[in-house]
Design an enzyme around this catalytic site. Structure first.
Site, short mmCIF file in Angstrom:
data_model
loop_
_atom_site.label_atom_id
_atom_site.label_comp_id
_atom_site.label_asym_id
_atom_site.label_seq_id
_atom_site.Cartn_x
_atom_site.Cartn_y
_atom_site.Cartn_z
N GLU A 289 -10.86 -1.76 -1.37
CA GLU A 289 -10.12 -3.00 -1.67
C GLU A 289 -8.86 -2.74 -2.46
O GLU A 289 -7.87 -3.48 -2.33
CB GLU A 289 -11.03 -3.97 -2.45
CG GLU A 289 -12.20 -4.52 -1.65
CD GLU A 289 -13.43 -3.62 -1.74
OE1 GLU A 289 -14.47 -4.00 -1.20
OE2 GLU A 289 -13.33 -2.53 -2.36
N ASP A 331 26.52 6.05 11.34
CA ASP A 331 27.83 5.64 11.80
C ASP A 331 28.88 6.54 11.13
O ASP A 331 28.59 7.21 10.14
CB ASP A 331 28.06 4.17 11.42
CG ASP A 331 29.33 3.61 12.02
OD1 ASP A 331 29.72 4.08 13.10
OD2 ASP A 331 29.93 2.72 11.40
N ASP A 629 27.44 0.03 8.76
CA ASP A 629 28.02 -1.03 7.94
C ASP A 629 28.62 -2.16 8.75
O ASP A 629 28.99 -3.18 8.20
CB ASP A 629 29.10 -0.45 7.01
CG ASP A 629 30.23 0.21 7.78
OD1 ASP A 629 30.14 0.31 9.03
OD2 ASP A 629 31.22 0.63 7.14
N ASP A 633 26.51 -2.33 14.20
CA ASP A 633 25.36 -1.52 13.80
C ASP A 633 24.10 -2.35 13.60
O ASP A 633 23.00 -1.79 13.50
CB ASP A 633 25.66 -0.79 12.48
CG ASP A 633 26.84 0.17 12.61
OD1 ASP A 633 26.92 0.84 13.64
OD2 ASP A 633 27.66 0.22 11.68
N GLU A 698 -19.83 6.27 -3.28
CA GLU A 698 -20.59 5.03 -3.38
C GLU A 698 -21.49 4.85 -2.16
O GLU A 698 -22.66 4.46 -2.27
CB GLU A 698 -19.64 3.85 -3.54
CG GLU A 698 -18.84 3.88 -4.84
CD GLU A 698 -17.65 2.93 -4.82
OE1 GLU A 698 -17.50 2.20 -3.81
OE2 GLU A 698 -16.86 2.94 -5.78
N THR A 726 -11.95 0.26 -11.97
CA THR A 726 -11.96 1.67 -12.35
C THR A 726 -11.34 2.56 -11.28
O THR A 726 -10.91 3.67 -11.57
CB THR A 726 -13.39 2.13 -12.65
OG1 THR A 726 -14.21 1.90 -11.51
CG2 THR A 726 -13.95 1.39 -13.84
N ASP A 727 -11.31 2.13 -10.01
CA ASP A 727 -10.61 2.87 -8.97
C ASP A 727 -9.11 2.59 -9.00
O ASP A 727 -8.30 3.48 -8.85
CB ASP A 727 -11.15 2.50 -7.58
CG ASP A 727 -12.38 3.33 -7.24
OD1 ASP A 727 -12.82 4.10 -8.11
OD2 ASP A 727 -12.89 3.20 -6.11
#
Length: 902
Positions: A289, A331, A629, A633, A698, A726-727
């Site tokens: 998670e 470019d 730019d 492009d 786990e 804790t992870d």
């Protein structure tokens, strides 16, 4: 074979206006006809992309396998009336969805910028009267009037032009303003060569013109680019795809274990509640998670680092993607070059001199040349630009004339003094027929000085004498004239703009023709100079194994000259591929010895063809970055895996389409972004290994405990607590490490390779097995020798696993790194994370609410050793395990090496 985007280009002259009987150069359209056409062709606006609703974006966050697995776990929890666990799982789902929604919603780019490129109003001829109307109301066949300072409001075909010059660099990549002519051009020619056409969104810099409107809205070249930007959908970044794949792998592993566990338990007659409760625990344990949260925060930290280097990151995952880039399309104009002309070469009777763009002073021998001083005098006097050496940004006028004044100041020529002592008496302006400009000035000795510059062949045609110091003007021979023509052609073939210079002294200004019997001075050649930081930046890219390819709309010779100057190609025989050649090469990319794949310079390339090139490289497994730019492009910036726009000189359209914007327009900042991206990916790989090994531990603890009849081992809420707290914090500390200073000395990683390589999986399983063995050993000792109850044994597993995972973070510096050299030890965030997690673990024991939720029982101090011992063993044995695996890998490499030849 590709299906080229280039087939979608707008058609020039889609309505032949010169044969349109409803309009004329003198009266234009009638108002009634204009309204009728407006209803047929629609408004002169660029269609914008429809932005997704917030509800649709939020809903998409729930469409994943991870959400499905967690949702199923929540349903089973509610079915077994474990409401606390069910609500906790739903909270995890909601937190991850909100994070994903926030990132995606803020990342959506708008096409509103394309509207800003069009003029807000325009002048047209209707019913024989000049009218100013909203640009949106222009329609096909309108007579459009333009002059210097205006933005062209629609695509149009010229029928009248007076000294008309248009800056089309944002659309075509051409550095110099285009001088517009009335002669017909090939409709299939590149836009930069469509000299009898005007294009929406370009800027008129000189002169006036009238033209018939041939394209409005989506039928303009700007509208075509807008359509390409919309169609060039940006897919999930490689990092996102790899994290999703990794999560699916963990789900499948856990699904298999859970299925075997449940089926075996049912055959043995175990309780259905216990079996499905264990399956829920395994499902929760399988899902990392915290992975998306940690990845997001690690990328955000990298974004802040890049912000200090003037790099604005619009999509967080783009930082890592750029770090994996192995091909950069860049470019030329404004990206590799300064987008302003400068003197590059001077060819005098004394010889040829190249002017270095970074030279602080001109060569002394050149400064002392009388011919050179006279050439500078012509450059200063035959000039209508304005320039201040104290404020160069305020310069106005033709770019070549500004470059001449800049060069004169650099050469320490007294430009103001020359003007003060040589009042202008008359001027013959440049035009397309004579192709030269002449100005007449008072001379201090009472004579009249004529200064002339223009096309070299035209100026030479008017010259009778050659300046030959120290003797002065000498007759110009036919051989000398031919030689200078060859010099001009040679410079032009090198992609340089050339001007010839001459002068003449007359008794008075009443001479019938000022441009006869001129004295030839020489040739000045111009080039848009490279940006100073580009050369070392390109060298860094080459050292890092990144291929840089120039893709420009400019002339091939100009592109090659710049490529040689910046070190993009060292082969003097290199040839640029032009847009006209690309269709046949796309049909057979491997033909001609793989020429397409080995070319470093592409010129006269359209926006659609840039998309084709990017698609070609992406199809071959490359991670492609695109820098640019201009408006031209924008589609490529969006199509590329990572688009990098220039923020200072770049158009807003390009910035909107890009994922990164360089606020200093420095190519060197791209190298900094690549370096940061590599560091981030290394950190991500490090914390993913940490999270996977922790999650696998786990899974193994729960599975082994069930198989050995030790109950659930761990509860769902306990695993959620470990995964989210804790992870997360130790993993986040790993994710914001500073990384190695040698990261740019290695080639790019395999873009198709997974985050977890086979060796990483073996290491993760080994670490997980190690943690499982020591924890179950501690559990066994507690039950057998201390006689603790199953609930207390559960608490020992919970706290023991938490401590083992916390100290396991020190195993993440690399299997070849001894503990004393472990850079994780020097990471202050790791120590802060350990302190925070230790505090949270203490709260779970001393805070009644958390104790009840996690099922914590009172523990005696004598059991403390059974909690700390597994953690210490994981650290010590983990270091030994890493050393053994590293030694085994080295032995395998030596075994695979071929035997040395005698």
């Amino acid at each position: 074979m590709l299906t080229p985007y280039s087939m979608q280009q707008a058609t020039i002259n889609s309505v032949p206006p010169l044969t349109d009987s409803a309009t004329s150069p003198t009266t234009g359209l009638t108002e009634a006809e204009a309204q009728r056409r407006l209803s047929i062709y629609g408004p002169n606006t660029v269609e914008t992309a429809v932005q997704e609703s917030w509800a649709r974006v939020l809903l998409r966050q729930f469409k994943s396998m991870i959400v499905a697995v967690l949702g199923g776990a929540a349903v089973f929890s509610f079915a077994f009336q474990d409401f606390a666990e069910g609500y906790a799982i739903l909270a995890v789902i909601l937190i991850n969805a909100l994070i994903g929604f926030w990132l995606e919603w803020n990342a959506q780019a708008s096409m509103i910028a394309l509207r800003r490129m069009g003029a807000t109003s325009a002048r047209v001829l209707r019913d024989g009267q000049v009218r100013a109307i909203p640009a949106d109301d222009i329609t096909m066949g309108d007579v459009l009037l333009v002059e210097a300072g205006e933005v062209v409001a629609a695509d149009a075909q010229l029928f009248d032009a007076q000294q008309l010059q248009v800056n089309e660099s944002a659309l075509t990549g051409e550095s110099m303003p285009v001088s517009k002519q009335l002669e017909p051009t090939d409709p299939a020619a590149h836009l930069a060569e469509q000299t009898n056409h005007l294009f929406k969104g370009t800027a008129v810099v000189n002169g006036t013109g009238r033209a018939f409107v041939t394209g409005v809205g989506g039928k303009t070249q700007l509208g075509t680019i807008a359509q390409l930007v919309q169609e060039a959908k940006h897919t999930a970044t490689p990092l996102e795809a790899k994290l999703n794949k990794l999560a699916r792998q963990l789900v499948f592993i856990t699904f298999g274990l859970a299925t075997l566990f449940v089926v075996g338990g049912l055959l043995e007659g175990k309780s259905v509640y216990v079996l499905f409760k264990t399956a829920i625990v395994l499902a929760v344990a399988a899902i990392p998670e915290g992975m998306s949260i940690v990845a997001t925060l690690a990328l955000a930290y990298g974004m802040l680092r890049l912000a200090e280097r003037k790099v604005l990151v619009k999509r967080l995952a783009a930082v890592e993607t750029l770090g994996g880039t192995d091909v950069i399309f860049t470019d030329k104009t404004g990206t590799l070059t300064q987008n302003q002309m400068a003197v590059h070469t001077i060819w005098l009777p004394e010889g040829r001199v190249e002017v270095k763009p970074d030279a602080a002073e001109i060569e002394p021998a050149l400064l002392s040349s009388d011919t050179f001083q006279k050439l500078l005098r012509v450059a200063a006097l035959c000039n209508n630009a304005t320039y201040s050496h104290t404020d160069p940004d305020t310069a106005l006028g033709d770019p070549l004339e500004v470059a001449l004044l800049t060069f004169a100041h650099t050469s320490r020529f007294d430009v103001p003094g020359a003007h003060a002592t040589a009042n202008r008496l008359a001027e013959q302006p440049f035009n397309s027929d004579t192709r030269l400009m002449a100005t007449v000035h008072e001379h201090p000795d009472g004579q009249v000085w004529v200064a002339v510059k223009g096309a070299a062949e035209e100026v030479l045609r008017s010259c009778t004498y050659l300046e030959m110091p120290p003797s002065g003007p000498q007759p110009l021979s036919a051989e000398q004239r031919a030689q200078y023509l060859l010099h001009a052609e040679e410079l032009a073939r090198s992609g340089l703009r050339t001007l010839g210079f001459a002068y003449r002294l007359l008794p008075d200004e009443h001479q019938s023709d000022w441009t006869n019997e001129l004295v030839w001075l020489g040739i000045v050649a111009f080039l848009d100079p490279p940006r100073p930081e580009v050369i070392p930046a390109l060298a860094s890219c080459q050292q890092a194994g990144i291929r840089v390819i120039m893709v420009t709309g400019d002339h091939p010779a100009t592109a090659l000259t710049v490529a040689h100057q910046v070190g993009l190609t060292t082969d003097k025989e290199a040839i640029a591929i032009t847009g006209a050649e690309l269709p046949s090469l796309f049909s057979d990319p491997d033909g001609e010895g793989g020429r397409l794949a080995h070319t470093a310079v592409f010129a006269r390339v359209s926006p659609a063809q840039k998309l084709d090139l990017i698609s070609l490289y992406q199809q071959h497994g490359h991670i492609v970055a695109m820098t640019g730019d201009g408006v031209n492009d924008a589609p490529a910036l969006k199509k590329a895996d990572i688009g990098v726009a220039m923020g200072l000189r770049g158009t807003q359209v390009a910035s909107e389409a890009a994922a990164l914007v360089l606020r200093d327009d420095s190519f060197a900042s791209i190298v900094a972004a690549v370096e940061q991206g590599r560091i981030i990916f290394t950190n991500i790989r490090r914390f993913v290994l940490y999270l996977v090994s922790c999650n696998l531990s786990e899974i193994l603890v729960v599975t082994a405990a069930g198989l050995l009849g030790a109950g659930l081992g761990l509860l769902p809420l306990q695993i959620l607590f470990l995964n989210l707290l804790t992870d997360v914090f130790p993993a986040l500390a790993l994710g914001v490490g500073k990384g190695s200073s040698r990261v740019m000395q290695h080639p790019p990683r395999d873009p198709q390779g997974p985050i977890m390589r086979p060796g990483d999986w073996r290491l993760a399983v080994a670490y997980a097995a190690l943690m499982t063995v020591v924890l179950l050993g501690s559990y066994y000792i507690a039950r057998q020798y201390y006689g603790v109850a199953e609930e207390v044994g559960n608490n020992l597993l919970f706290y023991g696993l938490a401590g083992a995972q916390l100290l396991h973070v020190f195993n993440m510096a690399g299997i070849a790194t001894p503990l004393r050299h472990n850079d994780v030890l020097r990471n202050r965030y790791v120590w802060l994370a350990l302190a925070l997690c230790t505090g949270l673990l203490l709260l779970t024991y001393f805070l009644p609410l958390l104790r009840n939720l996690l099922g914590i029982q009172p523990l005696s101090t004598s059991l403390l050793v059974l909690i700390l011992a597994p953690a210490v063993l994981v650290l010590v044995l983990g270091q030994l395990l890493g050393w053994l695996l590293h030694r085994g890998q080295n032995a395998e490499k030596l075994r695979r090496q071929p035997a040395a030849q005698p």
